[in-house]
Design an enzyme around this catalytic site. Structure first.
Site, PDB file in Angstrom:
ATOM      1  N   CYS A  49     -36.159 -21.563  25.502  1.00 35.17           N
ATOM      2  CA  CYS A  49     -35.069 -21.703  24.523  1.00 35.17           C
ATOM      3  C   CYS A  49     -34.848 -23.152  24.095  1.00 35.17           C
ATOM      4  O   CYS A  49     -34.216 -23.408  23.079  1.00 35.17           O
ATOM      5  CB  CYS A  49     -33.783 -21.105  25.079  1.00 35.17           C
ATOM      6  SG  CYS A  49     -33.916 -19.332  25.346  1.00 35.17           S
ATOM      7  N   HIS A  78     -27.734 -24.037  21.109  1.00 32.18           N
ATOM      8  CA  HIS A  78     -28.546 -22.843  21.349  1.00 32.18           C
ATOM      9  C   HIS A  78     -27.601 -21.642  21.446  1.00 32.18           C
ATOM     10  O   HIS A  78     -26.518 -21.729  22.024  1.00 32.18           O
ATOM     11  CB  HIS A  78     -29.339 -23.007  22.646  1.00 32.18           C
ATOM     12  CG  HIS A  78     -30.058 -21.768  23.053  1.00 32.18           C
ATOM     13  ND1 HIS A  78     -30.854 -21.058  22.184  1.00 32.18           N
ATOM     14  CD2 HIS A  78     -30.086 -21.096  24.234  1.00 32.18           C
ATOM     15  CE1 HIS A  78     -31.346 -20.013  22.814  1.00 32.18           C
ATOM     16  NE2 HIS A  78     -30.897 -20.000  24.059  1.00 32.18           N
ATOM     17  N   ASN A 131     -29.852 -13.899  20.734  1.00 29.25           N
ATOM     18  CA  ASN A 131     -30.600 -15.059  21.219  1.00 29.25           C
ATOM     19  C   ASN A 131     -32.056 -14.931  20.753  1.00 29.25           C
ATOM     20  O   ASN A 131     -32.801 -14.088  21.245  1.00 29.25           O
ATOM     21  CB  ASN A 131     -30.511 -15.102  22.754  1.00 29.25           C
ATOM     22  CG  ASN A 131     -31.211 -16.307  23.358  1.00 29.25           C
ATOM     23  OD1 ASN A 131     -31.948 -17.012  22.678  1.00 29.25           O
ATOM     24  ND2 ASN A 131     -30.978 -16.539  24.641  1.00 29.25           N
TER      25      ASN A 131
END
Ligand code: COA
Length: 328
Positions: free
Chosen positions: A113, A254, A284
């Site tokens: 990520c 994020h 996500n």
């Protein structure tokens, strides 16, 4: 010489998988998912013949169009992904071929990520060194390919998508990518991983039967580490660059969990209207979350010359970091 972003673009597959859709196949509910994560829906790349390189190539084509340059003008393509089409060749090479960027070299960056932040810092070094003039940084993921849609603790969280930027040398030393602090802590590796398919556990009937080719996560442990790391690195970036809360135009975090985003903003002392949030629509998307946010801010004209942006991420590895960027 500082690297500046001269184009942004995003590509989200059309197919929407809502919380209500998930209620039909799992013991979950919209209320749990929304209150625990902030997610309402996510996009899924349904076509089995299309993979991460397709998403990233769509982004790469748009970047060329928006900037009005030809594929031949690109020197380097970095794709941040943890869902490459294959272990090799790299997804970046597939993108290079798809867009015909015959003068570019290309490689994948594995930062989960945090992949986009890692790649943005890496790419900016080639610009600062004066050796490269146009560098494409793309974060793209087909997370649905590594989801176990019988595991409610993970599959509700992730979605597919890609986005990226074109980096070029700036003309003003005070604009562009001005600072970066990046971290890794490999001791957190077991808490978020895909156990099989690599060289330590090659694919066998057994690894498939044990579902070891899906993402596995200890959500509570990752949450605890992420909330501290994201807030710490965001405040570190502010301190290092003498930025007061009111000088930060946008925090671009994020998008893993709305509660982590809120906690980071609170520690920085900034209100949520100065935070890019789209987790409700996309979930996500791993390496793609930050460039998708950036592209959305750019296409809605929220970024002005001189806007101060702080990008922060946390992901598998563990990997985390922050970047300070002044819009050109
Ligand atoms: N629907 C309904 N209930 C669910 C559920 C779902 N989709 N997923 C888990 N639950 C249940 C659990 O089984 C548990 O039940 P129990 O108490 O009876 O055991 C309960 O909800 C609470 O689970 P818990 O894991 O403690 O929830 P949480 O508040 O920690 O939220 C996450 C779970 C995954 C949303 C959260 O931990 C998280 O966001 N973690 C970090 C994710 C992240 O940042 N990832 C990485 C970077 S990429």
């Amino acid at each position: 010489m500082k690297a500046v972003i001269t184009a942004t673009a995003k590509y989200l597959p059309e197919n929407v998988l809502s919380n209500h859709d998930l209620e039909q196949i799992l013991d979950t509910n919209d209320d749990w998912i929304r209150t625990r994560t902030g997610i309402r829906e996510r996009r899924i790349l349904k076509d089995p013949d299309k993979a991460t390189s397709f998403l990233c190539s769509e982004v790469a084509r748009q970047l060329l169009d928006i900037r009005g340059v030809s594929a031949d003008d690109v020197d380097l393509i970095i794709v941040a992904t943890m869902t490459p089409d294959m272990l090799f060749p790299s997804t970046a090479c597939l993108v290079q071929n798809a867009i015909g960027a015959s003068n570019a070299w290309a490689f994948d960056l594995s930062g989960a990520c945090s992949g986009f932040i890692y790649a943005l810092h890496t790419g900016s070094q080639f610009i600062s060194a004066g050796t490269h003039k146009r560098v494409m940084i793309i974060g793209g993921e087909k997370m649905s390919a590594v989801m176990d849609y019988t595991d409610r603790t993970t599959c509700v969280l992730f979605g597919d998508g890609a986005a990226g930027v074109l980096l070029e040398p700036g003309t003003d030393e005070n604009h562009g990518i001005l600072d970066a602090r990046l971290y890794s802590d490999g001791s957190g590796g077991d808490n978020l991983c895909m156990p099989a398919g690599g060289s330590s556990r090659p694919t066998t009937h057994d690894t498939v039967d044990q579902k070891l080719h899906f993402l596995q996560q200890d959500g509570r442990q990752v949450f605890k580490s992420a909330v501290v790391a994201m807030a710490d690195v965001a405040t570190e970036i502010m301190e290092r660059n003498g930025l007061a809360a009111e000088q930060v135009d946008y925090l671009i975090p994020h998008q893993a969990n709305h509660r982590i985003i809120q906690a980071t903003a609170e520690r920085m002392g900034i209100s949520l209207d100065h935070v890019a949030v789209n987790i409700d629509r996309y979930g996500n998307t791993s390496a793609a979350t930050i460039p998708i946010c950036l592209a959305e801010l750019d296409e809605t004209n929220k970024l002005q010359t001189g806007s101060n942006l702080i990008l922060v991420s946390f992901g598998a590895g563990y990997t985390w970091g922050g970047i300070y960027l002044k819009w050109q």
